[in-house]
Design an enzyme around this catalytic site. Structure first.
Site, PDB file in Angstrom:
ATOM      1  N   SER A 135       0.858  -1.202   0.000  1.00 20.71           N
ATOM      2  CA  SER A 135       0.000   0.000   0.000  1.00 20.71           C
ATOM      3  C   SER A 135       0.881   1.235   0.000  1.00 20.71           C
ATOM      4  O   SER A 135       2.057   1.175   0.414  1.00 20.71           O
ATOM      5  CB  SER A 135      -0.863  -0.004   1.259  1.00 20.71           C
ATOM      6  OG  SER A 135      -1.625   1.192   1.332  1.00 20.71           O
ATOM      7  N   TYR A 148      -3.430  -0.970  10.394  1.00 24.19           N
ATOM      8  CA  TYR A 148      -3.264  -1.339   8.978  1.00 24.19           C
ATOM      9  C   TYR A 148      -1.913  -0.859   8.451  1.00 24.19           C
ATOM     10  O   TYR A 148      -1.183  -1.607   7.801  1.00 24.19           O
ATOM     11  CB  TYR A 148      -4.411  -0.725   8.170  1.00 24.19           C
ATOM     12  CG  TYR A 148      -4.353  -0.991   6.688  1.00 24.19           C
ATOM     13  CD1 TYR A 148      -4.678  -2.244   6.173  1.00 24.19           C
ATOM     14  CD2 TYR A 148      -3.987   0.012   5.791  1.00 24.19           C
ATOM     15  CE1 TYR A 148      -4.638  -2.486   4.804  1.00 24.19           C
ATOM     16  CE2 TYR A 148      -3.952  -0.221   4.430  1.00 24.19           C
ATOM     17  CZ  TYR A 148      -4.271  -1.472   3.938  1.00 24.19           C
ATOM     18  OH  TYR A 148      -4.222  -1.703   2.574  1.00 24.19           O
TER      19      TYR A 148
HETATM   20  O1  NJP Z   1      -9.714  -5.951  -1.152  1.00 29.00           O
HETATM   21  P1  NJP Z   1     -11.106  -6.754  -1.214  1.00 29.00           P
HETATM   22  P2  NJP Z   1      -8.850  -5.224  -2.307  1.00 29.00           P
HETATM   23  N1  NJP Z   1      -7.217 -15.715   3.125  1.00 29.00           N
HETATM   24  O2  NJP Z   1     -11.625  -6.735   0.172  1.00 29.00           O
HETATM   25  C1  NJP Z   1      -9.604 -12.274   0.186  1.00 29.00           C
HETATM   26  C2  NJP Z   1      -4.417  -3.790  -0.725  1.00 29.00           C
HETATM   27  N2  NJP Z   1      -4.797  -2.398  -0.916  1.00 29.00           N
HETATM   28  O3  NJP Z   1      -8.935  -5.953  -3.565  1.00 29.00           O
HETATM   29  O4  NJP Z   1     -11.601 -14.501   1.549  1.00 29.00           O
HETATM   30  C3  NJP Z   1      -7.451 -15.729   1.808  1.00 29.00           C
HETATM   31  O5  NJP Z   1     -11.946  -6.246  -2.321  1.00 29.00           O
HETATM   32  C4  NJP Z   1     -11.065 -11.899  -0.041  1.00 29.00           C
HETATM   33  O6  NJP Z   1     -11.917 -13.006  -0.327  1.00 29.00           O
HETATM   34  P3  NJP Z   1     -12.694 -13.821   0.848  1.00 29.00           P
HETATM   35  C5  NJP Z   1      -5.126  -4.464   0.433  1.00 29.00           C
HETATM   36  O7  NJP Z   1      -4.479  -4.206   1.653  1.00 29.00           O
HETATM   37  C6  NJP Z   1      -6.055  -2.040  -1.225  1.00 29.00           C
HETATM   38  O8  NJP Z   1      -9.122  -3.779  -2.284  1.00 29.00           O
HETATM   39  O9  NJP Z   1     -13.585 -14.746   0.121  1.00 29.00           O
HETATM   40  N3  NJP Z   1      -8.085 -14.745   1.159  1.00 29.00           N
HETATM   41  C7  NJP Z   1     -10.969 -11.107  -1.326  1.00 29.00           C
HETATM   42  O10 NJP Z   1     -10.852 -11.957  -2.447  1.00 29.00           O
HETATM   43  C8  NJP Z   1      -5.011  -5.920   0.030  1.00 29.00           C
HETATM   44  O11 NJP Z   1      -3.781  -6.460   0.437  1.00 29.00           O
HETATM   45  C9  NJP Z   1      -6.367  -0.685  -1.364  1.00 29.00           C
HETATM   46  O12 NJP Z   1     -13.403 -12.781   1.654  1.00 29.00           O
HETATM   47  C10 NJP Z   1      -8.544 -13.708   1.892  1.00 29.00           C
HETATM   48  C11 NJP Z   1      -9.642 -10.365  -1.170  1.00 29.00           C
HETATM   49  O13 NJP Z   1      -8.877 -11.107  -0.220  1.00 29.00           O
HETATM   50  C12 NJP Z   1      -5.059  -5.871  -1.507  1.00 29.00           C
HETATM   51  O14 NJP Z   1      -4.788  -4.526  -1.869  1.00 29.00           O
HETATM   52  C13 NJP Z   1      -5.392   0.270  -1.206  1.00 29.00           C
HETATM   53  C14 NJP Z   1      -8.350 -13.642   3.282  1.00 29.00           C
HETATM   54  C15 NJP Z   1      -9.843  -8.959  -0.660  1.00 29.00           C
HETATM   55  O15 NJP Z   1     -10.626  -8.237  -1.576  1.00 29.00           O
HETATM   56  C16 NJP Z   1      -6.408  -6.280  -2.083  1.00 29.00           C
HETATM   57  O16 NJP Z   1      -7.398  -5.376  -1.638  1.00 29.00           O
HETATM   58  C17 NJP Z   1      -4.123  -0.127  -0.892  1.00 29.00           C
HETATM   59  C18 NJP Z   1      -7.662 -14.703   3.893  1.00 29.00           C
HETATM   60  N4  NJP Z   1      -7.431 -14.723   5.217  1.00 29.00           N
HETATM   61  C19 NJP Z   1      -3.830  -1.462  -0.745  1.00 29.00           C
HETATM   62  N5  NJP Z   1      -8.922 -12.509   3.742  1.00 29.00           N
HETATM   63  C20 NJP Z   1      -7.741  -0.197  -1.678  1.00 29.00           C
HETATM   64  N6  NJP Z   1      -8.654  -1.056  -2.102  1.00 29.00           N
HETATM   65  O17 NJP Z   1      -7.999   1.006  -1.589  1.00 29.00           O
HETATM   66  C21 NJP Z   1      -9.459 -11.886   2.678  1.00 29.00           C
HETATM   67  O18 NJP Z   1      -3.199   0.820  -0.720  1.00 29.00           O
HETATM   68  N7  NJP Z   1      -9.241 -12.608   1.559  1.00 29.00           N
END
Ligand code: NJP
Length: 235
Positions: A135, A148
């Protein structure tokens, strides 16, 4: 260049991970996609040459099983994208120890476990790329983001150190550090109204393709993506 290569993407059921999966599929990669809920299996129906696994990135046994299944199916691992992540945004005094622990389990321990699991295979191949979606707050700070932000600073340090450790094996390790991206994560946890100015998940996916397909003699260890119009204060 990525055609026929094998990638594992964590957190691929929606948002940035889903965009990365589609972009890598367009490049002709064979994919292993991971999510912690059964939603991940729906993504498998949209793409070809893909296997989906319901696994928690913070669980070493589950992640080792996915990596072994990848080797059994595709024979190698060329790319790991540590994308799965969660957010908690609130004042430090309101942040519970349980929230702090879970953030570190998913955002930091998950990156450690995934990286540790693929490295023996990449070392044997003497090639591979490991990209962590960190991030912009892995380099800067925001108000109400103490827990975070701490996790993202941690993965910057982890990735930088591992990059030095494994570069002599032909393995490249780096981070992509986006600002606000228009995804469920951003909507659900921060609720800011200026979405139109934010990055798109596809922007991050393009950066993954660039980093993974860089010439083999070159290490791109960090890409920072900022929305041109910065609608939130980052110090
Ligand atoms: O997040 P979101 P983003 N084990 O919530 C999965 C970083 N980032 O795409 O498990 C396995 O839409 C969850 O699926 P489910 C952020 O820190 C973002 O925005 O079924 N999987 C879903 O597929 C992160 O590292 C922003 O709920 C797990 C996915 O992860 C990355 O980008 C800004 C899990 C999350 O989808 C992706 O974020 C920034 C687990 N324990 C950095 N827990 C931003 N969006 O603004 C969750 O600077 N998932």
């Amino acid at each position: 260049m990525l055609q026929g290569q094998v990638a594992i993407v964590t957190g691929a059921s929606r948002g940035i991970g889903l965009a990365i999966a589609h972009k890598l599929a367009e490049q002709g990669m064979k994919l292993v996609l991971i999510g912690s809920s059964s939603d991940i299996h729906r993504v498998g129906e949209q793409l070809k040459d893909v296997k989906t696994f319901q696994a928690d990135v913070s669980n070493e046994q589950q992640m080792n099983e996915v990596v072994e299944a990848t080797i059994a199916t595709f024979g190698r691992i060329d790319l790991l994208v540590n994308n799965a992540g969660i957010g908690v945004f609130k004042p430090v005094e309101e942040t519970t120890v349980e929230e702090w622990k879970r953030l570190f389990e998913v955002n930091v321990q998950g990156v450690f476990i995934g990286t540790k699991a693929v490295l023996p295979h990449m070392k044997k191949q003497r090639s591979g790329t490991i990209i962590t979606i960190s991030s912009d707050v892995g380099r800067y700070t925001i108000v109400n983001g103490s827990a975070y932000t701490a996790t993202k600073y941690a993965v910057q340090g982890f990735s930088g150190s591992v990059a030095q450790e494994v570069r002599s094996y032909g393995i490249r390790v780096g981070t992509i550090n986006p600002g606000m991206v228009d995804t469920y994560f951003a909507n659900s946890t921060q609720g800011l109204p200026e979405k139109a100015e934010w990055l798109k998940a596809e922007d991050v996916a393009e950066a993954v393709v660039y980093m993974a397909s860089a010439p083999k003699h070159m290490l791109v260890d960090e890409i920072v993506l900022h929305p041109l119009i910065q609608t939130y204060p980052v110090i």
